[in-house]
Design a protein around this motif. Structure first.
Motif, mmCIF file in Angstrom:
data_model
loop_
_atom_site.group_PDB
_atom_site.id
_atom_site.type_symbol
_atom_site.label_atom_id
_atom_site.label_comp_id
_atom_site.label_asym_id
_atom_site.label_seq_id
_atom_site.Cartn_x
_atom_site.Cartn_y
_atom_site.Cartn_z
ATOM 1 N N ASP A 61 20.254 33.964 58.522
ATOM 2 C CA ASP A 61 20.256 32.891 58.368
ATOM 3 C C ASP A 61 20.437 31.922 57.376
ATOM 4 O O ASP A 61 20.884 30.939 57.028
ATOM 5 N N ASN A 62 20.960 32.915 56.171
ATOM 6 C CA ASN A 62 21.206 32.146 55.129
ATOM 7 C C ASN A 62 22.211 32.794 54.752
ATOM 8 O O ASN A 62 23.139 32.484 53.182
ATOM 9 N N GLY A 63 23.613 33.102 55.653
ATOM 10 C CA GLY A 63 24.806 33.158 55.700
ATOM 11 C C GLY A 63 25.004 34.883 54.810
ATOM 12 O O GLY A 63 26.261 35.173 54.140
ATOM 13 N N LEU A 64 24.210 35.527 54.343
ATOM 14 C CA LEU A 64 24.734 36.839 53.544
ATOM 15 C C LEU A 64 24.699 38.349 54.386
ATOM 16 O O LEU A 64 24.890 38.100 53.675
ATOM 17 N N ILE A 65 24.976 37.836 55.720
ATOM 18 C CA ILE A 65 25.245 39.050 56.360
ATOM 19 C C ILE A 65 25.847 38.665 57.742
ATOM 20 O O ILE A 65 24.938 37.103 57.894
ATOM 21 N N THR A 66 25.852 38.821 58.660
ATOM 22 C CA THR A 66 26.123 38.329 60.004
ATOM 23 C C THR A 66 25.397 39.864 61.433
ATOM 24 O O THR A 66 25.743 40.470 61.111
ATOM 25 N N LEU A 67 24.977 39.418 62.291
ATOM 26 C CA LEU A 67 24.092 40.009 62.881
ATOM 27 C C LEU A 67 24.820 39.998 64.733
ATOM 28 O O LEU A 67 24.788 39.314 64.730
ATOM 29 N N LYS A 68 24.504 40.515 65.779
ATOM 30 C CA LYS A 68 24.840 40.958 66.764
ATOM 31 C C LYS A 68 23.973 39.853 67.690
ATOM 32 O O LYS A 68 23.350 39.287 66.688
ATOM 33 N N ASP A 69 25.065 39.108 68.120
ATOM 34 C CA ASP A 69 24.213 37.461 68.798
ATOM 35 C C ASP A 69 22.401 38.011 70.031
ATOM 36 O O ASP A 69 22.889 39.443 70.416
ATOM 37 N N GLY A 70 22.108 37.848 69.842
ATOM 38 C CA GLY A 70 20.570 37.600 70.860
ATOM 39 C C GLY A 70 19.141 38.994 70.065
ATOM 40 O O GLY A 70 18.957 39.443 70.549
ATOM 41 N N VAL A 71 20.125 39.726 68.611
ATOM 42 C CA VAL A 71 18.693 40.318 67.743
ATOM 43 C C VAL A 71 18.400 39.702 67.603
ATOM 44 O O VAL A 71 16.910 40.364 67.474
ATOM 45 N N GLY A 72 18.122 38.968 66.919
ATOM 46 C CA GLY A 72 16.946 38.375 65.971
ATOM 47 C C GLY A 72 15.892 38.903 65.719
ATOM 48 O O GLY A 72 16.563 39.266 64.303
ATOM 49 N N ALA A 73 14.447 38.713 65.060
ATOM 50 C CA ALA A 73 13.605 39.672 64.294
ATOM 51 C C ALA A 73 13.702 40.641 64.752
ATOM 52 O O ALA A 73 13.376 42.026 64.220
ATOM 53 N N GLY A 74 14.037 41.639 66.046
ATOM 54 C CA GLY A 74 14.389 42.664 66.067
ATOM 55 C C GLY A 74 15.823 43.886 65.421
ATOM 56 O O GLY A 74 15.560 44.784 66.200
ATOM 57 N N ALA A 75 16.223 43.078 64.795
ATOM 58 C CA ALA A 75 17.301 43.430 63.787
ATOM 59 C C ALA A 75 17.588 44.760 62.904
ATOM 60 O O ALA A 75 16.084 44.597 62.686
ATOM 61 N N THR A 76 17.792 45.586 63.715
ATOM 62 C CA THR A 76 17.718 46.814 62.103
ATOM 63 C C THR A 76 19.478 47.063 61.305
ATOM 64 O O THR A 76 20.415 46.212 61.907
ATOM 65 N N LEU A 77 18.941 47.549 60.106
ATOM 66 C CA LEU A 77 20.774 47.775 60.080
ATOM 67 C C LEU A 77 22.121 47.688 60.813
ATOM 68 O O LEU A 77 22.960 47.735 60.519
ATOM 69 N N ALA A 78 21.699 48.734 62.038
ATOM 70 C CA ALA A 78 23.224 49.223 62.791
ATOM 71 C C ALA A 78 23.080 47.907 63.795
ATOM 72 O O ALA A 78 24.253 47.757 63.973
ATOM 73 N N ASP A 79 22.560 46.740 63.323
ATOM 74 C CA ASP A 79 22.643 45.574 64.392
ATOM 75 C C ASP A 79 23.913 44.570 63.195
ATOM 76 O O ASP A 79 24.060 43.411 63.714
ATOM 77 N N ILE A 80 23.941 45.273 61.802
ATOM 78 C CA ILE A 80 24.918 44.093 61.126
ATOM 79 C C ILE A 80 25.926 44.287 61.403
ATOM 80 O O ILE A 80 26.848 45.605 61.434
ATOM 81 N N THR A 81 26.867 43.142 61.605
ATOM 82 C CA THR A 81 28.419 42.919 62.231
ATOM 83 C C THR A 81 29.463 43.202 61.108
ATOM 84 O O THR A 81 30.606 43.142 60.711
#
Length: 286
Positions: free
Chosen positions: A164-184
């Motif tokens: 949310d603060n632009g420090l990483i990008t996550l896969k679309d739709g993962v939200g608060a269920g994200a893991t390190l593997a979801d970082i694109t």
């Protein structure tokens, strides 16, 4: 002086402590707080497991200022981890607990076969990004290391804060269920996963760390002032609540405590004591 019973839940001592709680029956044990019909005795102490800050502090305010007038005898047991309060509640070693939010409880129930349910939302502790080395969010650069909680819900919550603060990008739709593997796109950052309670102690060993609100306060951090980035309160699903084993919601002592924890007096205590670092659930909803 506080009369709470402190339980130091070091990882190595969890099994011993759990056995000790099972083996020892005292006048304040929930198992003895029953009348002849097996229903809760409203005159017996209500034993509540809680994290030290702010949960046990809020309960202590209730105990010292509100409980007696309401006809409630309250006993507080402090735990420093996120496992034992739920297992103790499920096994009947305490009557209730106050330390967690719904996503964490849902995950815990699913993984451990427990059946614990929320009773009343009390407050929100905004998750924050902190640093002992950096002065501003823009100072976090590629090649630096960020510590994050390693449990499923708080880990995903931490990554969402970073995204949310632009420090990483996550896969679309993962939200608060994200893991390190979801970082694109890590944008050059490295991550160190730690048990949530230990993250503040690692703050000077990494460049930044995402810390739960209660642990930040215990570490003498002020989330409202010290965080480089802080969760927004509006629409936040992470309110901390009073919880019990399913079926105990109608215990009159539980109903009484829930009413006190959501009272105007407690709302004012939270606002005056924590100055935005902890937010009353009623204020969040309003």
């Amino acid at each position: 002086m506080r009369s709470n019973t402190k339980t130091i839940a070091a990882f190595a001592g969890i099994t011993v402590l759990a056995l000790g709680l099972t083996a020892c029956g005292t006048a304040s044990d929930p198992s003895s707080a029953k009348d002849g019909s097996g229903t809760p005795d409203a005159a017996k102490p209500l034993v509540v497991a809680a994290s030290p800050t702010p949960h046990a502090d809020i309960l202590t305010y209730v105990k010292d200022h509100l409980a007696r007038k309401a006809g409630l005898t309250l006993e507080i047991k402090e735990f420093t981890d996120y496992v034992l309060p739920n297992t103790a509640t499920d096994q009947g070693q305490v009557d209730a607990n106050y330390f967690q939010h719904k996503p964490y409880l849902d995950d815990f129930n699913q993984k451990n076969g427990t059946d614990i349910v929320p009773v009343a939302d009390v407050h929100l502790e905004p998750l924050g990004l902190y640093s002992g080395k950096l002065k501003a969010l823009k100072d976090l650069k590629a090649g630096q290391t960020v510590a994050v909680p390693n449990d499923t819900t708080n880990g995903g919550r931490a990554l969402k804060l970073l995204a949310d603060n632009g420090l990483i990008t996550l896969k679309d739709g993962v939200g608060a269920g994200a893991t390190l593997a979801d970082i694109t796109d890590k944008k050059g950052l490295e991550f160190k996963e730690l048990e949530a309670a230990t993250v503040p102690r690692a703050l000077n060993e990494v460049d930044a760390a995402v810390i739960n609100g209660n642990y930040a306060i215990e570490a003498d951090l002020n989330p409202a002032k010290d965080a480089l980035a802080l969760e927004k309160a509006d629409g936040n699903p992470y309110a901390n609540f009073l919880a019990v084993k399913n079926g105990n919601e109608d215990d009159p002592r539980i109903k009484k405590l829930a009413e006190l924890l959501t009272s105007p007096e407690v709302k004012k205590y939270i606002e005056d004591t924590y100055e935005g670092s902890v937010i009353p659930a009623a204020a969040q909803a309003g």
